[in-house]
Scaffold this motif. Sequence first.
Motif, PDB file in Angstrom:
ATOM      1  N   VAL A  67      -4.817   3.601   1.550  1.00  0.00           N
ATOM      2  CA  VAL A  67      -3.516   3.875   1.919  1.00  0.00           C
ATOM      3  C   VAL A  67      -2.920   3.790   3.242  1.00  0.00           C
ATOM      4  O   VAL A  67      -4.068   4.016   3.982  1.00  0.00           O
ATOM      5  CB  VAL A  67      -3.489   5.708   1.550  1.00  0.00           C
ATOM      6  CG1 VAL A  67      -2.185   6.235   2.070  1.00  0.00           C
ATOM      7  CG2 VAL A  67      -3.773   5.883   0.466  1.00  0.00           C
ATOM      8  N   HIS A  68      -2.107   3.576   3.546  1.00  0.00           N
ATOM      9  CA  HIS A  68      -1.478   3.223   4.971  1.00  0.00           C
ATOM     10  C   HIS A  68      -0.957   4.594   5.512  1.00  0.00           C
ATOM     11  O   HIS A  68       0.111   5.424   5.091  1.00  0.00           O
ATOM     12  CB  HIS A  68      -0.113   2.425   4.929  1.00  0.00           C
ATOM     13  CG  HIS A  68       0.389   2.283   6.181  1.00  0.00           C
ATOM     14  ND1 HIS A  68       0.021   1.854   7.615  1.00  0.00           N
ATOM     15  CD2 HIS A  68       1.853   2.686   6.742  1.00  0.00           C
ATOM     16  CE1 HIS A  68       0.634   1.880   8.437  1.00  0.00           C
ATOM     17  NE2 HIS A  68       1.964   2.382   8.137  1.00  0.00           N
TER      18      HIS A  68
ATOM     19  N   VAL B 119       1.458  10.546   4.918  1.00  0.00           N
ATOM     20  CA  VAL B 119       1.803  11.151   6.187  1.00  0.00           C
ATOM     21  C   VAL B 119       0.629  12.229   6.129  1.00  0.00           C
ATOM     22  O   VAL B 119       0.289  13.107   5.383  1.00  0.00           O
ATOM     23  CB  VAL B 119       2.767  11.831   6.131  1.00  0.00           C
ATOM     24  CG1 VAL B 119       3.327  12.628   7.340  1.00  0.00           C
ATOM     25  CG2 VAL B 119       3.994  10.997   6.010  1.00  0.00           C
TER      26      VAL B 119
ATOM     27  N   HIS C 280       9.238  13.867   6.515  1.00  0.00           N
ATOM     28  CA  HIS C 280       8.786  12.539   6.269  1.00  0.00           C
ATOM     29  C   HIS C 280       8.268  12.007   5.135  1.00  0.00           C
ATOM     30  O   HIS C 280       8.660  10.846   4.725  1.00  0.00           O
ATOM     31  CB  HIS C 280       7.669  12.378   7.576  1.00  0.00           C
ATOM     32  CG  HIS C 280       7.386  10.903   7.731  1.00  0.00           C
ATOM     33  ND1 HIS C 280       6.720  10.536   8.935  1.00  0.00           N
ATOM     34  CD2 HIS C 280       7.559   9.889   7.287  1.00  0.00           C
ATOM     35  CE1 HIS C 280       6.602   9.365   9.179  1.00  0.00           C
ATOM     36  NE2 HIS C 280       7.026   8.708   8.078  1.00  0.00           N
TER      37      HIS C 280
ATOM     38  N   ALA D 290       6.080   9.295   0.526  1.00  0.00           N
ATOM     39  CA  ALA D 290       4.917   8.902   1.056  1.00  0.00           C
ATOM     40  C   ALA D 290       4.247  10.299   0.485  1.00  0.00           C
ATOM     41  O   ALA D 290       4.592  11.320  -0.009  1.00  0.00           O
ATOM     42  CB  ALA D 290       4.685   9.212   2.488  1.00  0.00           C
TER      43      ALA D 290
ATOM     44  N   THR E 264      10.298   8.883   2.806  1.00  0.00           N
ATOM     45  CA  THR E 264       9.474   7.688   2.602  1.00  0.00           C
ATOM     46  C   THR E 264       8.667   7.596   1.459  1.00  0.00           C
ATOM     47  O   THR E 264       8.105   6.691   1.185  1.00  0.00           O
ATOM     48  CB  THR E 264       8.651   7.400   3.888  1.00  0.00           C
ATOM     49  OG1 THR E 264       7.523   8.300   3.912  1.00  0.00           O
ATOM     50  CG2 THR E 264       9.541   7.398   5.248  1.00  0.00           C
TER      51      THR E 264
ATOM     52  N   ALA F  25      -7.839   7.511   4.236  1.00  0.00           N
ATOM     53  CA  ALA F  25      -6.864   6.438   3.908  1.00  0.00           C
ATOM     54  C   ALA F  25      -7.343   5.058   3.807  1.00  0.00           C
ATOM     55  O   ALA F  25      -6.987   4.407   2.851  1.00  0.00           O
ATOM     56  CB  ALA F  25      -5.824   6.530   5.184  1.00  0.00           C
TER      57      ALA F  25
ATOM     58  N   ALA G 167       1.010   6.475   7.945  1.00  0.00           N
ATOM     59  CA  ALA G 167       2.147   6.173   8.704  1.00  0.00           C
ATOM     60  C   ALA G 167       2.044   7.093  10.025  1.00  0.00           C
ATOM     61  O   ALA G 167       2.317   6.431  11.291  1.00  0.00           O
ATOM     62  CB  ALA G 167       3.430   6.272   7.960  1.00  0.00           C
ATOM     63  N   LYS G 168       1.890   8.335   9.763  1.00  0.00           N
ATOM     64  CA  LYS G 168       2.150   9.328  10.914  1.00  0.00           C
ATOM     65  C   LYS G 168       1.116  10.440  10.797  1.00  0.00           C
ATOM     66  O   LYS G 168       1.152  11.062   9.719  1.00  0.00           O
ATOM     67  CB  LYS G 168       3.527   9.718  11.330  1.00  0.00           C
ATOM     68  CG  LYS G 168       3.734  10.491  12.496  1.00  0.00           C
ATOM     69  CD  LYS G 168       5.145  10.375  13.036  1.00  0.00           C
ATOM     70  CE  LYS G 168       5.346  11.300  14.113  1.00  0.00           C
ATOM     71  NZ  LYS G 168       6.722  11.371  14.629  1.00  0.00           N
TER      72      LYS G 168
ATOM     73  N   ARG H 205       0.736  -1.077  -0.148  1.00  0.00           N
ATOM     74  CA  ARG H 205      -0.113  -0.043   0.032  1.00  0.00           C
ATOM     75  C   ARG H 205       0.696   1.348   0.172  1.00  0.00           C
ATOM     76  O   ARG H 205       2.035   1.318   0.530  1.00  0.00           O
ATOM     77  CB  ARG H 205      -0.812  -0.011   1.246  1.00  0.00           C
ATOM     78  CG  ARG H 205      -2.076  -0.978   1.249  1.00  0.00           C
ATOM     79  CD  ARG H 205      -3.161  -0.881   2.189  1.00  0.00           C
ATOM     80  NE  ARG H 205      -2.300  -0.983   3.522  1.00  0.00           N
ATOM     81  CZ  ARG H 205      -3.038  -0.379   4.578  1.00  0.00           C
ATOM     82  NH1 ARG H 205      -4.338  -0.185   4.584  1.00  0.00           N
ATOM     83  NH2 ARG H 205      -2.444  -0.552   5.831  1.00  0.00           N
ATOM     84  N   ARG H 206       0.404   2.171  -0.726  1.00  0.00           N
ATOM     85  CA  ARG H 206       0.994   3.539  -0.589  1.00  0.00           C
ATOM     86  C   ARG H 206       1.009   4.328   0.619  1.00  0.00           C
ATOM     87  O   ARG H 206      -0.135   4.198   1.563  1.00  0.00           O
ATOM     88  CB  ARG H 206       0.463   4.406  -1.559  1.00  0.00           C
ATOM     89  CG  ARG H 206       1.076   6.017  -1.719  1.00  0.00           C
ATOM     90  CD  ARG H 206       2.310   5.817  -2.308  1.00  0.00           C
ATOM     91  NE  ARG H 206       3.020   7.011  -2.557  1.00  0.00           N
ATOM     92  CZ  ARG H 206       2.846   8.027  -3.348  1.00  0.00           C
ATOM     93  NH1 ARG H 206       2.034   8.020  -4.263  1.00  0.00           N
ATOM     94  NH2 ARG H 206       3.586   9.140  -3.229  1.00  0.00           N
ATOM     95  N   ARG H 207       2.245   4.716   1.249  1.00  0.00           N
ATOM     96  CA  ARG H 207       2.301   5.534   2.524  1.00  0.00           C
ATOM     97  C   ARG H 207       1.718   6.698   2.279  1.00  0.00           C
ATOM     98  O   ARG H 207       1.880   7.357   1.338  1.00  0.00           O
ATOM     99  CB  ARG H 207       3.698   5.211   3.076  1.00  0.00           C
ATOM    100  CG  ARG H 207       4.350   4.019   3.486  1.00  0.00           C
ATOM    101  CD  ARG H 207       5.702   4.156   3.793  1.00  0.00           C
ATOM    102  NE  ARG H 207       6.302   2.754   4.209  1.00  0.00           N
ATOM    103  CZ  ARG H 207       6.179   2.629   5.731  1.00  0.00           C
ATOM    104  NH1 ARG H 207       5.673   3.374   6.427  1.00  0.00           N
ATOM    105  NH2 ARG H 207       6.761   1.321   6.189  1.00  0.00           N
TER     106      ARG H 207
END
Length: 234
Positions: free
Chosen positions: A39-40, A12, A65, A71, A69, A34, A42-43, A8-10
């Motif tokens: 979509v993941h 933020v 970030h 993202a 990554t 998401a 992440a943060k 999965r695409r990251r």
Amino acid sequence: MPAASPPRRRAVGYLREGLRIGSDRQAQDLAAYAAAHGVHLAKRYVEAAAPAGGSRPALAAALAHARRTNAVLLIARLGGLERNLRVLEALQTADVDVVALDRPAFHRDALSWLTPLARADVLRGRAAALSGVRTIRRALREHGVYQGPRRTLTRLGNPQGFRPEHQRLGPAALIAQADAAAAAPGALALRLRAEGASLRQIAAALQAAGLRPPRGGAWSAMQVKRVLERVDGG
């Protein structure tokens, strides 16, 4: 053996406090987006309501970030940031994919024309401010208050170019205002000091008498000391 599903695409997330829609609702919207788009997330990075000096450290961290990554940056509420030159330049420099939940048309390619528009707005604002300064200077010169410089534009409030008698008006007015504010509490403080009262005791008496210190708030020993120094040299 079943084929492995592609990663999965990251993403933020970037949230902003102090908006009409709270950060909790923004976080829910990010999570829903998401989940709907696979979509993941992440943060999440949360920006303070009023960033000091116009800086946006949370946005800078989120961009770093996302770039590190590879993202996508999910902005929960873009609001008026599409007109903020600093924000647009930061997004353009980071060169990451951007999705604004409240502005579907806002994306990385749109920065190529939004940023010049915001830069033009800033330049127009500076030109208008400069024109206002020149208008004020011209009016003062016509009334004989301002002598120059005619070509060197200095910051408003700088006494350079004003006649000496007008330069002295500012400090003189401030001194007279401070003397007047210290007169009533100073008289009582002098009498109490002559009776042997300490600075703390005088401060309590001034507070009980309803007399306000020059800068407001409650009386302290140091404020009493300064008033005494002003009225009779301490």
